[in-house]
Design a protein around this motif. Structure first.
Motif, short mmCIF file in Angstrom:
data_model
loop_
_atom_site.label_atom_id
_atom_site.label_comp_id
_atom_site.label_asym_id
_atom_site.label_seq_id
_atom_site.Cartn_x
_atom_site.Cartn_y
_atom_site.Cartn_z
N ARG A 1 107.80 -14.59 18.53
CA ARG A 1 108.63 -15.54 19.27
C ARG A 1 109.97 -14.94 19.66
N CYS A 2 110.50 -15.44 20.78
CA CYS A 2 111.75 -14.91 21.29
C CYS A 2 112.56 -16.01 21.97
N LYS A 3 113.84 -16.02 21.66
CA LYS A 3 114.79 -16.87 22.36
C LYS A 3 115.80 -15.97 23.05
N PRO A 4 115.83 -15.96 24.39
CA PRO A 4 116.76 -15.06 25.10
C PRO A 4 118.18 -15.59 25.07
N ILE A 5 119.09 -14.79 25.53
CA ILE A 5 120.48 -15.22 25.64
C ILE A 5 120.56 -16.32 26.72
N SER A 6 121.28 -17.37 26.40
CA SER A 6 121.41 -18.49 27.32
C SER A 6 121.98 -18.03 28.66
N GLY A 7 121.33 -18.45 29.75
CA GLY A 7 121.80 -18.09 31.08
C GLY A 7 121.14 -16.85 31.64
N HIS A 8 120.48 -16.07 30.81
CA HIS A 8 119.77 -14.90 31.31
C HIS A 8 118.48 -15.32 31.98
N ASP A 9 118.16 -14.67 33.11
CA ASP A 9 116.98 -15.08 33.85
C ASP A 9 115.84 -14.06 33.81
N TYR A 10 116.05 -12.95 33.09
CA TYR A 10 114.97 -11.99 32.89
C TYR A 10 114.68 -11.87 31.41
N LEU B 1 107.20 -0.97 27.92
CA LEU B 1 107.31 -2.32 28.47
C LEU B 1 105.93 -2.94 28.56
N LEU B 2 105.80 -4.11 27.96
CA LEU B 2 104.51 -4.81 28.00
C LEU B 2 104.44 -5.76 29.19
N ILE B 3 105.46 -6.60 29.32
CA ILE B 3 105.49 -7.61 30.37
C ILE B 3 106.93 -8.05 30.57
N TYR B 4 107.27 -8.49 31.79
CA TYR B 4 108.56 -9.13 31.94
C TYR B 4 108.48 -10.34 32.86
N PHE B 5 109.39 -11.27 32.62
CA PHE B 5 109.46 -12.55 33.31
C PHE B 5 110.78 -12.63 34.08
N ASN B 6 110.72 -13.33 35.21
CA ASN B 6 111.92 -13.71 35.93
C ASN B 6 111.86 -15.21 36.17
N ASN B 7 112.89 -15.91 35.71
CA ASN B 7 112.89 -17.37 35.83
C ASN B 7 111.59 -17.98 35.32
N ASN B 8 111.14 -17.50 34.18
CA ASN B 8 109.96 -18.01 33.45
C ASN B 8 108.64 -17.60 34.08
N VAL B 9 108.64 -16.87 35.17
CA VAL B 9 107.41 -16.46 35.85
C VAL B 9 107.11 -15.01 35.51
N PRO B 10 105.87 -14.69 35.08
CA PRO B 10 105.54 -13.28 34.81
C PRO B 10 105.57 -12.47 36.09
N ILE B 11 106.30 -11.36 36.08
CA ILE B 11 106.44 -10.53 37.26
C ILE B 11 105.56 -9.29 37.18
N ASP B 12 105.50 -8.69 36.02
CA ASP B 12 104.75 -7.44 35.87
C ASP B 12 104.16 -7.41 34.48
#
Lengths: 112, 114
Positions: free
Chosen positions: B22-31, B45-56
């Motif tokens: 589980r992970c909680k990002p820094i508030s306000g971060h969008d990636y 790098l396994l996966i990354y999200f932008n605005n909650n959407v998986p990008i890669d």
């Protein structure tokens, strides 16, 4: 050939030594270069970054980019035992994304 | 801000079991980024999200791995079934589009699969 190459070491130096850490990269389009420091059992933290070519200095640390050779360096002057960590270079590839290409990291031990 | 928060910090499980990180990002971060780190392969790098959407998700090793981000303050990485070769340290990191390329890392989850 990997896009970013970094010798994993380990590197062991006496306190007060000048340390040189290096990475090479393959893509001449890279413009932004970062150095992260990772202490044992911690996540990496950004130490320094440089844009394009030249040097950037921050206290005992100097980051250097040689774009003609596709070579980046991090120098540590007057090294301290507290500098013992793994140092990773990271480069964002061109394009509108936030990925980073990482070196393997070089493990450094500074002995008192 | 408390920084990126990850749980659990350590996980020991038997082969074949399901593991959820589980992970909680820094508030306000969008990636948000999920990484795996091993001595042999370094930081991957396994996966990354932008605005909650998986990008890669091209770094996800195989179908046993899945990641979700149901909202801006929470993400999970699931391994089902787990295998001994999944043993590694898994990091979550976050960053802001308003900043430069700096990624802020959590403390990591050390996973051991026996």
């Amino acid at each position: 050939q990997k896009e970013v190459e970094q010798d994993p070491g380990p590197l062991s130096v006496p306190e007060g030594a000048i340390v040189s850490l290096n990475c090479t990269y393959s893509n001449s389009a890279f413009q932004y270069f970062m150095w992260y420091r990772q202490y044992s059992r911690k996540g990496p933290e950004l130490l320094m970054y440089t844009y394009s070519s030249g040097n950037k200095e921050d206290g005992r640390f100097t980051a250097q980019v040689d774009k003609s050779s596709k070579y980046i360096s991090l120098f540590i002057r007057d090294s301290q035992p507290s500098d013992s960590a793994t140092y990773l270079c990271a480069i964002p590839p061109p394009g509108n994304n936030r990925k980073l290409i990482w070196g393997l990291g070089t493990s450094l031990a500074v002995n008192p | 801000d408390a920084g990126v928060i990850q749980s659990p910090r350590h996980e020991v499980t038997e082969m074949g079991q399901e593991v959820t990180l589980r992970c909680k990002p820094i508030s306000g971060h969008d990636y948000l980024f999920w990484y795996r780190q091993t001595m042999m392969r370094g930081l991957e790098l396994l996966i990354y999200f932008n605005n909650n959407v998986p990008i890669d998700d091209s770094g996800m090793p195989e179908d046993r791995f899945s990641a979700k981000m149901p909202n801006a303050s929470f993400s999970t990485l699931k391994i089902q079934p787990s295998e001994p070769r999944d043993s590694a340290v898994y990091f979550c990191a976050s960053s802001s589009f308003l900043g430069d390329y700096e990624q802020y890392f959590g403390p990591g989850t050390r996973l051991t699969v026996t």
